[in-house]
Scaffold this motif. Structure first.
Motif, short mmCIF file in Angstrom:
data_model
loop_
_atom_site.label_atom_id
_atom_site.label_comp_id
_atom_site.label_asym_id
_atom_site.label_seq_id
_atom_site.Cartn_x
_atom_site.Cartn_y
_atom_site.Cartn_z
N ASP A 125 36.84 -38.92 45.98
CA ASP A 125 37.52 -37.67 46.34
C ASP A 125 39.03 -37.91 46.48
OD1 ASP A 125 35.09 -36.36 46.35
OD2 ASP A 125 34.85 -36.44 48.54
N LEU A 126 39.41 -39.02 47.10
CA LEU A 126 40.83 -39.35 47.24
C LEU A 126 41.49 -39.54 45.89
CD1 LEU A 126 43.33 -40.20 48.91
CD2 LEU A 126 42.40 -42.54 48.90
N VAL A 127 40.86 -40.28 45.01
CA VAL A 127 41.41 -40.53 43.68
C VAL A 127 41.58 -39.21 42.92
CG1 VAL A 127 40.98 -41.63 41.44
CG2 VAL A 127 40.61 -42.91 43.55
N SER A 131 45.12 -37.67 41.69
CA SER A 131 45.37 -37.44 40.27
C SER A 131 45.77 -35.99 40.00
CB SER A 131 44.15 -37.82 39.44
OG SER A 131 43.09 -36.94 39.68
N GLU A 132 45.32 -35.08 40.82
CA GLU A 132 45.69 -33.67 40.65
C GLU A 132 47.13 -33.41 41.07
OE1 GLU A 132 42.70 -31.48 42.74
OE2 GLU A 132 41.14 -32.02 41.30
#
Length: 134
Positions: A125-127, A131-132
């Motif tokens: 979720d963090l990645v 990335s967004e």
């Protein structure tokens, strides 16, 4: 297939990338591999970048030092075209390219060692969130 004389040959780039990936996976420095091969770390660096071609005899020595068969260095090469006629998607090519980087290798080694499925999900979720932002 015509190649630009000044650019490294795609096969040399692929083989060099596979040398680098395996060396990093084993935790071996360029200097350490160079010592095994009686080369300078600069020569190993040139091989890994594809700027110098690796001779057949040197590839044999490298495969021995890195404990893989020679065919390992050519795995995944082939214009993105699989033998059965299916082509590799852009996403698959991107993932394969990422896994050949230092960060990709480190993530691929560390992530499966996280025992908690909840923690692995939170990391994903963090990645995705980071990335967004880009």
């Amino acid at each position: 297939m015509a190649f630009d004389d000044k650019a490294p040959n795609p096969v040399d780039l692929h083989v060099g990338g596979r040398v680098r990936m395996r060396r990093k996976f084993l935790g071996l420095s360029q200097e350490g591999l160079g010592d095994h091969l009686d080369l300078t770390f600069q020569q190993v660096q040139k091989y890994e970048r594809g700027s110098n071609r690796i001779s057949a005899s040197k590839l044999y020595q490298i495969s021995s030092a890195l404990k893989v068969p020679i065919a390992y260095f050519f795995e995944g090469y082939g214009d993105g075209q699989a033998p059965d006629g299916f082509s590799e998607s852009a996403s698959e090519q991107f993932v394969r390219g990422f896994l050949m980087t230092t960060e990709g290798i480190e993530l691929a080694e560390a992530f499966p060692r996280i025992r908690s499925a909840k923690h692995r999900r939170k990391i994903l979720d963090l990645v995705r969130a980071l990335s967004e932002e880009d």
